[in-house]
Design an enzyme around this catalytic site. Structure first.
Site, PDB file in Angstrom:
ATOM      1  N   ASP A   1       3.499  -6.535   3.414  1.00 35.51           N
ATOM      2  CA  ASP A   1       3.122  -5.349   4.044  1.00 35.51           C
ATOM      3  C   ASP A   1       1.771  -5.947   4.750  1.00 35.51           C
ATOM      4  OD1 ASP A   1       4.703  -3.507   2.697  1.00 35.51           O
ATOM      5  OD2 ASP A   1       3.250  -3.253   1.133  1.00 35.51           O
TER       6      ASP A   1
ATOM      7  N   ASP B   1      -1.278  -5.874   4.560  1.00 36.82           N
ATOM      8  CA  ASP B   1      -2.366  -6.282   3.954  1.00 36.82           C
ATOM      9  C   ASP B   1      -2.422  -7.843   3.427  1.00 36.82           C
ATOM     10  OD1 ASP B   1      -1.140  -4.689   2.439  1.00 36.82           O
ATOM     11  OD2 ASP B   1      -2.685  -5.042   0.790  1.00 36.82           O
TER      12      ASP B   1
ATOM     13  N   ASP C   1      11.408   0.706  -2.608  1.00 37.35           N
ATOM     14  CA  ASP C   1      11.376  -0.743  -3.170  1.00 37.35           C
ATOM     15  C   ASP C   1      12.179  -0.436  -4.627  1.00 37.35           C
ATOM     16  OD1 ASP C   1       9.598   0.823  -4.453  1.00 37.35           O
ATOM     17  OD2 ASP C   1       7.918  -0.762  -3.720  1.00 37.35           O
TER      18      ASP C   1
ATOM     19  N   ASP D   1       4.877   1.221  13.194  1.00 38.07           N
ATOM     20  CA  ASP D   1       5.250   2.736  13.242  1.00 38.07           C
ATOM     21  C   ASP D   1       3.797   3.266  13.589  1.00 38.07           C
ATOM     22  OD1 ASP D   1       7.804   3.029  13.005  1.00 38.07           O
ATOM     23  OD2 ASP D   1       7.747   3.794  10.726  1.00 38.07           O
TER      24      ASP D   1
END
Length: 656
Positions: free
Chosen positions: A292, A294, A386, A233
């Site tokens: 994610d 990271d 989530d 994004d």
């Protein structure tokens, strides 16, 4: 002004002679075997006092310089709203009350000594006596009621935490954990492995995109049974080209990996995931793993998680725990590590074993795609997508498993500004979700026990009551009781129980025991952020819908270094591949950025609410000192200093 670099200090005697102190070997510092004269001892004390006052005179200059060099624009206007106004008003009243109490203390005014009206000494004394009478009759009962109410909430929440710890001890003692069949899938037959979709949602993740893509591409899973979606994004065209370049390199090595970019970034992460799940080819896959940007999971992650679904058709989610590559980077990361270790090892594990339900952590988990679809898929209505999907899946009868021994490496926010924004989103979103999900919970077909657990424990106690009493009891009522001694809190409320609960929190990370007191103080300091976020989410204020991507630094782990070494072996191949039109265009853009000069350094922030609370608590500690309260004084003093450190942004990464 700050003292100069020269260290010679002179003090003039009455007889105009001078005593020069140049080093520790000076004659002023007498030998231990010699008897010091009273004059020598006096001049030594005067010399040290001079040095102390010089340092104290330097502190206001340093404090002013710190504020002048800080960026006060880091706080959004919402942080200077009604709560900040309330704190300022409370601070002003406390300062006035402290002045009155100091005056009364030195004039020895005592209500118990006033028996007749003519014993009142002047108008000021009469006003003080009237205030004491009004305080006892009207203010003290309200303060006592509020303090008892918050103490009850405090004890209920402490009991809940104690029960969770006992459940964790039982799990450890009985060695209870989810198990899988040893031969769940035939290694020699790749077609026995289910089809897995692996998604990496990201947005402007320049520092970590390479390591996350590399970790996903090194998964130990049959290549024709795995598809990796990089859901980008980013609004930076240069970064988009870099990510596509990285994906092309892995695609040429035979990895099934594709790049997806949305032109319109709506719904943040939930909108990104929902868009990806709408692809036609998703129907061919049975499970989806989410990481994610990271996160760098180990290559065996899928083989340790996906087999739990076999023979368990009611299982909708398998969640792994997080581990942190930078947990020892600074004090802020150490304190975060304490909180998250307790969250995973105690809260998630106990709820997973006994209830088969917990909040999805948004990453490092594997979902059954059927469970996602039957629960309504990803929705964009809150900032905690989530938790939203986890609650809806639970209401539809799906079960969850938490694996405490399967870890995915990630990084913690290293600056207070980043951590504060993350915590605001984490504590405002659940209250948004509670308002939206309450009707569905009440009308669902799950048992009454599960409904009660969702409403009273999962939402109200752990998401609403915890930040409410933490801020109200320790940041408002406690300093208030210093000026209203009739409502004084007992020692076990401000000392014994909080230390015991902090001790329980640190048990999952035993190396953090030296940080017990800083952890206790920091948790109370963060209560103002969590309380503000909870209120904004509960009443749907504008700040509750903000989504700020957590800043990453791209810390490397051992697995990252191995991947980097492997990439260096194909360095020549990458150079040839990048000599394309897009590569030249990218190079020209990078050169333009270099010509424009380095980016302007960002200054550390000044957080007004924290500073106002620091002054409030220090004012209350001064009032406590007058009454010789002891433990109350020290708690207020150190808690006020903790707020001061955070308010000046002196914790965590120092940006400038």
């Amino acid at each position: 002004m700050a003292p100069n670099n020269s260290v010679a200090v002179t003090i003039q005697k009455p007889d105009n002679s001078f005593l020069k102190a140049k080093s520790l070997d000076s004659s002023v510092f007498f030998d231990k075997q010699k008897v010091a004269s009273p004059k020598q001892f006096t001049w030594v004390l005067l010399l040290k006092a001079n040095r102390i006052f010089a340092c104290l005179s330097w502190l206001p200059m340093a404090f002013g310089k710190r504020i002048a060099l800080s960026d006060m624009s880091d706080e959004e206007p919402r942080n200077r709203g009604k709560l900040y106004t309330f704190i300022k008003a409370f601070l002003l009243l406390s300062i006035v009350a402290l002045g009155v109490e100091v005056t009364a203390h030195y004039k020895n005014w005592n209500l118990n000594l006033v028996h007749q009206p003519w014993e009142v000494q002047g108008l000021v004394h009469w006003s003080y006596v009237a205030w004491l009478s009004f305080r006892v009759d009207y203010i003290a009962p309200v303060a006592i009621f509020l303090s008892k109410f918050c103490i009850v909430l405090f004890l209920i929440q402490s009991l809940d935490r104690l029960v969770l710890c006992l459940g964790c001890f039982w799990i450890k003692f009985k060695k209870v954990k989810p198990t899988i069949e040893p031969d769940a899938y035939d290694v020699e037959d790749p077609f026995s492995f289910p089809m897995v979709l692996l998604q990496i949602p990201m947005c402007n993740e320049r520092e970590v995109y390479e390591q996350s893509i590399a970790a996903a591409c090194q998964m130990d899973w049959p290549r024709d049974r795995l598809l990796i979606q990089v859901l980008d994004d980013s609004d930076d065209i240069v970064l988009q080209n870099l990510i596509q370049d990285e994906i092309s390199a892995w695609s040429q090595k035979g990895i099934n990996i594709i790049y997806r970019h949305r032109l319109i970034r709506t719904g943040y992460k939930a909108g990104n995931l929902n868009s990806a799940m709408g692809c036609e080819y998703v129907k061919d896959y049975e499970f989806v793993a989410i990481f994610d940007a990271d996160f760098t999971p180990n290559p065996d992650f899928l083989k340790l998680t996906v087999p739990h679904f076999k023979g368990n058709p009611e299982l909708g989610l398998v969640q792994a725990r997080w581990s942190f590559v930078n947990k020892d980077e600074n004090l802020l990361t150490r304190l975060q590590n304490i909180n998250l270790c307790f969250h995973f090892e105690v809260e998630q594990q106990v709820n997973g074993i006994f209830l088969n339900f917990f909040g999805f952590n948004g990453t490092a988990g594997v979902w059954r795609i059927k469970a996602l679809e039957e629960s309504g898929g990803w929705l964009e209505r809150t900032t905690v997508e989530d938790m939203d999907i986890a609650v809806r899946a639970h209401l539809n009868g799906w079960k969850f498993i938490f694996l405490n021994d399967v870890e995915a490496l990630c990084e913690l926010p290293e600056s207070y500004e980043t951590y504060k924004k993350q915590q605001h989103r984490w504590h405002s979103g659940p209250m948004q979700l509670f308002r939206l999900c309450l009707p569905a919970i009440l009308t669902s077909k799950i048992s009454i026990f599960k409904k009660a657990n969702l409403i009273f424990l999962f939402f109200l106690l752990r998401k609403l009551i915890l930040p409410f009493y933490s801020f109200t009891l320790f940041c408002i009522i406690l300093p208030l009781t210093m000026f209203i001694p009739e409502a004084e809190l007992p020692l076990w409320v401000i000392c014994y129980v909080p230390i015991f609960m902090s001790f329980l929190n640190i048990l999952p990370s035993p190396k953090s025991f030296p940080f017990l007191v800083p952890y206790l103080l920091f948790e109370n300091t963060m209560s103002v952020t969590k309380f503000s976020a909870m209120v904004s989410g509960l009443f749907q204020l504008g700040s509750s819908y903000e989504w700020v991507v957590t800043k990453k630094t791209g810390r490397s782990s051992e697995s990252d270094l191995i991947a980097l070494a492997e990439k260096e072996t194909s360095h020549d191949e990458k150079i040839l591949r990048r000599n394309s039109e897009s590569g030249l265009e990218l190079l020209s853009k990078l050169k333009e950025q270099e010509v424009a000069g380095p980016p302007k350094k960002k200054k550390n922030g000044i957080y007004r609410k924290e500073l106002a609370l620091a002054l409030l608590l220090l004012t209350a500690s001064a009032r406590s000192f007058l009454s010789a309260h002891g433990v109350h004084f020290y708690f207020l003093l150190f808690q006020g200093l903790s707020f001061l450190v955070v308010g000046l942004d002196l914790i965590g990464e120092q940006i400038s």
